[in-house]
Design a protein around this motif. Structure first.
Motif, PDB file in Angstrom:
ATOM      1  N   LEU A 153      -3.741  -2.457  -2.305  1.00 15.81           N
ATOM      2  CA  LEU A 153      -3.175  -0.766  -2.425  1.00 15.81           C
ATOM      3  C   LEU A 153      -1.520  -1.011  -2.374  1.00 15.81           C
ATOM      4  O   LEU A 153      -1.171   0.087  -2.499  1.00 15.81           O
ATOM      5  N   ASP A 154      -1.285  -1.974  -1.937  1.00 13.27           N
ATOM      6  CA  ASP A 154       0.298  -2.072  -1.882  1.00 13.27           C
ATOM      7  C   ASP A 154       1.132  -1.563  -3.219  1.00 13.27           C
ATOM      8  O   ASP A 154       2.064  -1.069  -2.886  1.00 13.27           O
ATOM      9  N   MET A 180       2.432   6.261  -5.039  1.00 15.21           N
ATOM     10  CA  MET A 180       1.065   7.054  -5.772  1.00 15.21           C
ATOM     11  C   MET A 180       0.088   6.954  -4.660  1.00 15.21           C
ATOM     12  O   MET A 180      -1.167   6.395  -4.594  1.00 15.21           O
ATOM     13  N   HIS A 181       0.491   7.819  -3.445  1.00 16.37           N
ATOM     14  CA  HIS A 181      -0.655   7.608  -2.411  1.00 16.37           C
ATOM     15  C   HIS A 181      -1.885   8.593  -3.000  1.00 16.37           C
ATOM     16  O   HIS A 181      -2.795   8.280  -2.215  1.00 16.37           O
ATOM     17  N   ASP A 182      -1.686   9.555  -3.925  1.00 12.50           N
ATOM     18  CA  ASP A 182      -3.036  10.077  -4.295  1.00 12.50           C
ATOM     19  C   ASP A 182      -4.083   9.087  -4.603  1.00 12.50           C
ATOM     20  O   ASP A 182      -5.275   9.242  -4.363  1.00 12.50           O
ATOM     21  N   LEU A 183      -3.577   8.083  -5.294  1.00 12.90           N
ATOM     22  CA  LEU A 183      -4.332   7.021  -5.963  1.00 12.90           C
ATOM     23  C   LEU A 183      -4.934   6.100  -5.042  1.00 12.90           C
ATOM     24  O   LEU A 183      -6.365   5.755  -4.813  1.00 12.90           O
ATOM     25  N   ALA A 184      -3.974   5.911  -3.810  1.00 13.50           N
ATOM     26  CA  ALA A 184      -4.552   4.960  -2.868  1.00 13.50           C
ATOM     27  C   ALA A 184      -5.532   5.572  -2.108  1.00 13.50           C
ATOM     28  O   ALA A 184      -6.394   4.936  -1.392  1.00 13.50           O
ATOM     29  N   GLN A 185      -5.299   6.835  -1.810  1.00 14.48           N
ATOM     30  CA  GLN A 185      -6.434   7.735  -1.135  1.00 14.48           C
ATOM     31  C   GLN A 185      -7.743   7.629  -1.847  1.00 14.48           C
ATOM     32  O   GLN A 185      -8.731   7.771  -1.175  1.00 14.48           O
TER      33      GLN A 185
END
Length: 372
Positions: free
Chosen positions: A116-117, A124-129
């Motif tokens: 997820l780096d 794009m923290h929403d996608l990582a979440q």
């Protein structure tokens, strides 16, 4: 001596490959499921019981490691029968013949670790979440959305595609189907859209290609049947082409046998045809040699006669390499016998102009063979 002890002894005689080495070699086998290092360690230490498929994966890796290091192990200790006797006993011998191919082993929990780096670097923290919160969900339920947003940002999706192949064959088929729905290879109501075809290539076609490489050896029947049952039979040929161009001759042979054992003889024939039509001349020759050495002339001939279904330039390239490799006249004749009726003179003339006069003469001779 228990099975784990036998494996540890074999590991020592193979040159004591590390658990990481064994994991890497198992991943290259293309078996149904990869084995995590922790799983391999547990099996070798005897902390958890081995099933036959797991044992064969480890044994094949140890055998390959020994061979690469110049200390090959006795062939009898690498056979399925030897390990079958150790694990299932003589009473299971008759039942094993169909068990290995037809009966899937119980699935272990998947340990897919997504990188997820890149998403975090791009904020794009929403996608990582989404990825982090969906570990217990089917990959097909969330991957299309993540890839859509990554492609919108013009990011590479290759790492996610490769990771998706660590899923089970059934899970991969579901993911391919979900991606095909999100990224269809079809014209829209507004006409042909090149960008849509490119998205399809980067997602659906890419996943099929990496799946063929990783799972092709023993999971091809499940993947092919799964695609058709999911109404994505049009993607099967893409899968077969990837099999035909990627794998070594022994693997091609194994896949053909597995397809036939699963009553998918038509797909076995298609695979052989694609070997002749799509494989590079030098890698085509090694497959032809393999089937000839095995005495399997029908499959050898199916491959050779498929070359002629392509254009004259393909035939010339193959004939030139085969001539340089000192292929037998019988092989060259089978090559020429695949040319469609009425096209022999055109192919012969093309070979003549390309400096392949001997092969041009063979083409003219087989043109007169029955059936006309």
């Amino acid at each position: 001596m228990d099975v784990a002890a036998h494996l540890r002894k074999l590991q020592i005689r193979a040159g004591e490959p590390s658990i990481r080495d064994i994991e890497r070699l198992i991943a290259r086998q293309g078996r149904q499921r990869p084995m995590a290092r922790s799983t391999i360690q547990d099996k070798l230490s005897g902390r958890s019981p081995l099933n036959l498929t797991q044992a064969l994966s480890i044994v094949e890796a140890l055998g390959e490691y020994a061979r690469l290091n110049g200390v090959p192990l006795p062939q009898q200790e690498l056979t399925q029968g030897y390990w079958r006797e150790l694990i299932t006993g003589a009473a299971e011998k008759k039942r094993f013949i169909t068990t290995l191919i037809q009966t899937p082993e119980p699935e272990e929990p998947l340990e897919i670790r997504w990188d997820l780096d890149p998403l975090r670097q791009a904020e794009m923290h929403d996608l990582a979440q989404i990825v982090e919160s969906s570990q217990e969900e089917a990959i097909a339920s969330w991957l299309p959305k993540v890839l859509r947003e990554m492609m919108r940002a013009e990011m590479s999706v290759v790492s996610f595609i490769k990771k998706a192949t660590e899923d089970s064959p059934k899970g991969i088929v579901q993911t391919i189907s979900a991606l095909a729905e999100e990224f269809p290879n079809a014209d829209t109501a507004w006409g042909s859209q090149p960008w849509a075809k490119e998205e399809h290539r980067k997602t659906v076609v890419s996943l099929i290609g990496h799946t063929a490489r990783r799972h092709g050896v023993v999971s091809s029947p499940a993947i092919i049947a799964g695609l058709r049952r999911a109404n994505n039979g049009d993607l099967v040929n893409i899968y077969l082409v990837n099999l035909s161009t990627w794998h070594i001759p022994t693997t091609i042979d194994r896949v053909v046998k597995h397809l036939r054992a699963a009553a998918l003889g038509g797909d076995a024939q298609k695979l052989l045809s694609y070997v002749g039509r799509k494989r590079k001349p030098d890698r085509l020759f090694e497959v032809v040699q393999h089937f000839e050495q095995k005495g399997n002339l029908p499959d050898r001939n199916k491959i050779l006669r498929s070359v002629g279904t392509e254009d004259s330039l393909r035939m010339q390239a193959v004939a030139r390499y085969f001539d340089q490799a000192a292929a037998s006249e019988e092989i060259l004749r089978e090559l020429a016998r695949g040319i469609d009726y009425g096209k022999h003179e055109d192919f012969a003339q093309g070979c003549h102009l390309a400096g392949l006069e001997a092969f041009a003469q063979i083409i003219r001779e087989v043109a007169d063979e029955p059936p006309f």
